[in-house]
Structures are given as C-alpha cells and as structure tokens.
Enzyme design. Structure first.
Site, PDB file in Angstrom:
ATOM      1  N   ASP A   8      25.356   3.943 -10.989  1.00 34.11           N
ATOM      2  CA  ASP A   8      25.963   5.044 -10.244  1.00 34.11           C
ATOM      3  C   ASP A   8      27.049   5.602 -11.166  1.00 34.11           C
ATOM      4  OD1 ASP A   8      27.432   6.684  -8.611  1.00 34.11           O
ATOM      5  OD2 ASP A   8      27.952   5.145  -7.129  1.00 34.11           O
ATOM      6  N   LYS A  70      32.313  14.283 -14.916  1.00 36.66           N
ATOM      7  CA  LYS A  70      31.061  14.603 -14.223  1.00 36.66           C
ATOM      8  C   LYS A  70      31.019  16.071 -13.788  1.00 36.66           C
ATOM      9  CE  LYS A  70      28.249  12.747 -10.436  1.00 36.66           C
ATOM     10  NZ  LYS A  70      28.127  11.618  -9.516  1.00 36.66           N
ATOM     11  N   GLU A 147      21.430  10.664  -5.648  1.00 35.63           N
ATOM     12  CA  GLU A 147      22.313   9.674  -5.000  1.00 35.63           C
ATOM     13  C   GLU A 147      21.929   9.413  -3.536  1.00 35.63           C
ATOM     14  OE1 GLU A 147      26.191  11.293  -5.831  1.00 35.63           O
ATOM     15  OE2 GLU A 147      25.953  10.915  -7.970  1.00 35.63           O
ATOM     16  N   ASP A 169      28.075  11.685   2.414  1.00 34.45           N
ATOM     17  CA  ASP A 169      28.702  11.037   1.258  1.00 34.45           C
ATOM     18  C   ASP A 169      30.065  11.672   0.985  1.00 34.45           C
ATOM     19  OD1 ASP A 169      29.427  10.041  -1.202  1.00 34.45           O
ATOM     20  OD2 ASP A 169      27.540  10.499  -2.201  1.00 34.45           O
TER      21      ASP A 169
END
Ligand code: AMP
Length: 518
Positions: A8, A70, A147, A169
């Site tokens: 992850d 990211k 994800e 999330d």
C-alpha cells in the site's frame, strides 16, 4: 517458491504485507512499526532518510524533506534533494525500496514480485508512474491494484454470488468512496468519488486552532506563530484526536509552550469528544454526499449495497462510523484494521497471482449490540429504561467505545449502570449482563454531572465496563465474561430482574447526553 508481497503506497503512510499459509500479515520494522511514513529526506550530512527519520526532520528542515509525493505522481514535477532533481516515481521508489529491504530482512530472502495499490481515481499516467516506481525499486510489478478492490478482497467471502461493496476510505489527506462489484474472482470498481484534499490532517488543524484559542483564553495572550510551537500544538492535536476515538475526553498537556515575561506558560486542557465532533462535523457532510453521488453513478440505490467497508486511519473516529451507519441504514458496516486492510488485500491478490492458496481473513464480530439502560428522549418525551447502544452489533473485535451520560434529576446521589445485550429499544427486553452503582455523587442540578461509560470488548469475548464520574473522577467497573455463553455466566438473573423492576419506582438511571444516540 519465493514470497510475493502486497504494497500500500500511501500519501501519508505505506506498508508491505505478505502471506503465510494463505493468511496475509503486515511486515513490521525492527521496532514493530507496521506503517512507514511516506517521507524521504536528506540529513544535514547528506545521508538518505526514509520514513520516521525523514518525518522527524520535516518540521526542522522542510527544504530537505519530501512528503505527499503521491499527489505528484504522473506529473512532470521534480524535487531537488542535495545535488540532484528527482521525479515523483523516483521518490516513491525510495519508499518502495525501503519496504523491500524491510521485507527481505524479515523473511531472509530476496523479494522480487509485488502488487502495488493506487486510488481508483488514478489516471493511466499516475498508474504508469507507480509501476515505474516499483520497477526502479527492483520489483517485478505483478499488478497495479485499485485500493478499494484490495480492501474488499479482505472481506470477500469467496462466494460465486455477486456482492456490491461500498468502500469509504478516509485517510490522512484524502477521501474517496468507491462501489466495487465482486463476482467470484472478478472484481470491478463501478464508481468512485472523492476529495483529494480532505482527511485526518484537516481534523488535526481544526483541533490545533481550538487548542490555540483555549490557550489564549487561559493566558490572555495569543500563542506564538513560530514553526516549532505550532508543530508541537499540531502534534498534541493529533494525539488528542486519536485518544478521542476511544475515550469521551482527552487530556492535552504541552508544558513550556510559551512564556510571558519570566513566566513559563503551559497548555493544559481537556477536550470532550463532543466538542471535537462539533469541530469536524461540517467537514464530513460532503463525504456523505459523495456516497450518494457514487451510488447514482453506479446506477444503484443504498438497498443494492450488500456491505460497507471502512478504510483509512480516520475511520477509527466513532462519529464517522455512526454518520455512515446512519446514512446507509440496514447495510452492515465493517471495519477491520482500517489502516492496514488495503495492504493486506494487496498481499492476498499477490498470492492469487502467484498461484498460492489464499484464505480470507477471519474477522470476528460482536453478534449483539451492547449498551446500558438510560433515560432517553423519545416521541413520548423523556422515557426511562431505554436501551442506549454503546457497541453496535457487527462491530469487529477487539473494540472499545465510550459514551457520556448525565444525571436525570437534581441532587441525584447515585447512578446505576445496567448493562444489556440485544437490539430492543427497551432495555429490559434485552438480555441483562449485570449492573453496578456509582454512589455519593456530589450534589448538582439535573444534567450537570457527567458520567463517562466505557466498554472494552476483547478478543476473548470479555467485556469490561467502566463508569467514571467526571467531577471527582470516581470510578467503578465490572467485567462480564461473555466467552462461553454469549452472556454473563456468573450473573444472578433474578437479582437483575429485581433491580430492573425497582427502576420504575426509582428513576435513578443515567440520561443520555444530548443527541448522542447511535
Ligand atoms: P492513513 O492515511 O490511512 O494511514 O490514515 C492516517 C490518518 O489517520 C492520520 O490523520 C491519523 O491521525 C489518523 N488516525 C490514525 N489512527 C486514528 C485513530 N485511532 N483515531 C482517529 N484518527 C486516526
């Protein structure tokens, strides 16, 4: 066969997981830390810092530290560290390499194959950059996995029926909600919505401002705005936030935070979960709208969703759990290690791709809601002996929750905490698990005295109930061993029935505070 891993690669934290006899597990570092902060930096002497070490230097040397790379994946952004410019995939590769090293040391073998996760909304360019990062780090990237799909795999019951899963999330810096359709081995993200600028960091900042105003009130001066003071305040805010996920109150103590002339000033205050909830609630309404938008994009109604999965560290906040539960009533909401489950799912998928036999994770849940009897506001006005749920049915164990109640009449001298399990709104229609009292309460007007009731349910099915009176801090607790029968074994039921019967003559039950019903 050499081990495969799932990674992850997160904005705030990353982790690496693998399989052992079909079961996924997260590989910790030597200190036992599962999460690697996604920070990369160079020390003053030019040494490469990754993870905690880079995070620690961030406040002091932001020009030598890179975070949240990211967000730049797939762009032509570059960042200078020391003598060289780095592309986003190169910085990500440093994080990945550090995880690879961790895994190789723990497993004592070379690791070459990995599944790496990305948000469902990532574009092709962002996915490509992530794959390149993996290759630069020395991996063969078996798959770039969404994800939400990874999270859903952890809860997959491996049936052939189609299951629609909504994944909510909320991490440190981003929020997204996805609808995943799972049929046998095929999983597909049908819709995804979100906000790239919402997460736990925003809650920390809200709390930071709140703490600064508390300090200003107490000391009649504003806190200095320098980076070090503000960084201490922000860290204290995050710690308080995390404590409030388990407790109804959190103590904040930052000694020597500022000075006034010769006098050192400390921040010393208490924050109630309720006040924290007021601060963050406005930020959360948009997340519920995103659920509706994702549903409408997938051409579905709430009824079409078989289960909701909560992912991301911020979903440990009880208010978020209850908002989602109330928004999607009738749909079971699952949460299991929300900050680890994307990585665990990636490891499962890596195992599937490498031809290993894979198990789903055994997630143990509480079969019945647990709560206490309380006076509550109903359509008939204030009603005694209602069931106030503290741990809802289907919560994944172990779990801890607390709730605040207040006294129901003037000069109330004692409160009786009666614990039940069941789903009926009327407490005594449920199964009594036991009761205890807190006595000699200080004389106060109705509603002025607060009692925090804390439920702690462990892996062995043992429930510990603690009630604390907020004023004098008087505490009382008892333990229910639910392991064998699903209910209190040693409790004398007759006695509890008697206690309940007498409640009608003596309405000394605690009252549920405000609208904190779950
Ligand atoms: P993630 O990006 O999933 O690693 O989530 C990181 C965010 O989760 C950070 O903002 C953390 O402060 C937050 N977080 C972690 N644990 C908790 C907790 N127990 N209660 C509230 N927030 C938490």
């Amino acid at each position: 066969m050499s081990k495969v891993v799932g990674i992850d690669l997160g904005t705030t934290n990353s982790l690496i997981a693998t399989l052992d006899e079909g079961q996924p597990w997260v590989i910790p570092d030597e200190e036992g830390e599962m999460l690697l902060p996604s920070y990369v930096g160079l020390s003053g002497t030019g040494e490469l810092l990754v993870g905690q070490a880079a995070l620690r230097q961030y406040a002091a040397a932001p020009e030598r530290t890179v975070k949240s790379i990211k967000r730049q994946m797939g762009t032509d952004y570059s960042v200078t560290l020391g003598e060289r410019d780095y592309r986003p995939q190169e910085i990500s590769a440093i994080v990945l390499r550090s995880l690879k090293q961790r895994a190789e040391e723990a497993l004592e073998e070379e690791i070459t194959q990995a599944v790496i996760t990305v948000p469902a909304y990532f574009t092709d360019a962002q996915r490509q950059a992530t794959k390149e990062a993996g290759e630069i780090a020395g991996f063969e990237v078996l798959q770039i996995l969404n994800e939400p799909t990874a999270a859903a795999l952890v809860f997959d019951d491996r049936s052939e029926d189609t299951e629609n899963v909504l994944v909510y999330d909320l991490g440190g810096g981003t929020f997204d909600v996805s609808i995943v359709e799972m049929t046998g081995d095929v999983t597909e993200v049908l819709a995804s919505h979100g906000n790239n600028r919402l997460g736990g960091d925003d809650f920390d900042q809200q709390l930071q401002r709140y703490l600064a105003s508390k300090f200003a009130q107490a000391n009649d001066m504003e806190l200095p705005g320098d980076a070090v003071t503000q960084a201490r305040l922000l860290r204290a805010a995050e710690q308080a936030k995390i404590a409030l996920s388990e407790n109804a109150f959190a103590q904040v103590r930052e000694p020597f935070l500022a000075s006034k002339g010769e006098t050192a000033l400390h921040l010393e205050t208490e924050i109630a979960r309720e006040d924290f909830e007021h601060l963050i609630k406005p930020l959360l309404t948009g997340t519920l709208e995103a659920i509706d938008r994702a549903l409408s994009d997938a051409e579905m109604d709430a009824d079409d969703i078989d289960r909701v999965i909560l992912v991301g560290g911020s979903t440990r906040i009880p208010l978020i759990q209850s908002l989602v539960e109330n928004h999607l009533t009738d749909t079971p909401v699952n949460s299991f290690n929300p900050d680890l489950c994307v990585g665990l799912g990636a490891a499962l998928q890596a195992g599937v791709l490498a031809g290993e036999s894979v198990d789903s994770i055994l997630v143990d849940v509480i079969p019945h809601s647990l709560g206490i009897a309380a006076v509550m506001e109903t359509a008939f006005g204030l009603t005694p002996d209602m069931f106030s749920t503290i741990i809802p049915r289907n919560s994944v164990i172990p779990t801890s929750r607390s709730q605040v109640y207040h006294t129901s009449y003037d000069q109330q001298e004692a409160v009786e905490i009666e614990v039940y399990q069941g789903e009926n709104m009327v407490a005594r229609e449920n199964v009594p698990l036991g009761s205890f009292k807190i006595e000699e309460l200080p004389p106060k007007a109705a509603g002025e005295l607060q009692i925090e009731v804390h439920f702690d349910f462990d892996l062995n099915g043992i429930l510990t109930v603690t009630a604390t009176e907020k004023g004098k801090g008087q505490q009382n607790s008892f333990v229910v061993n639910d392991a064998e029968t699903g209910r209190l074994s040693s409790y004398d039921l007759d006695q509890s029935r008697e206690a309940i019967a007498s409640l009608f003559d003596m309405p000394a039950l605690p009252m549920l505070d405000d609208d904190e019903t779950r």
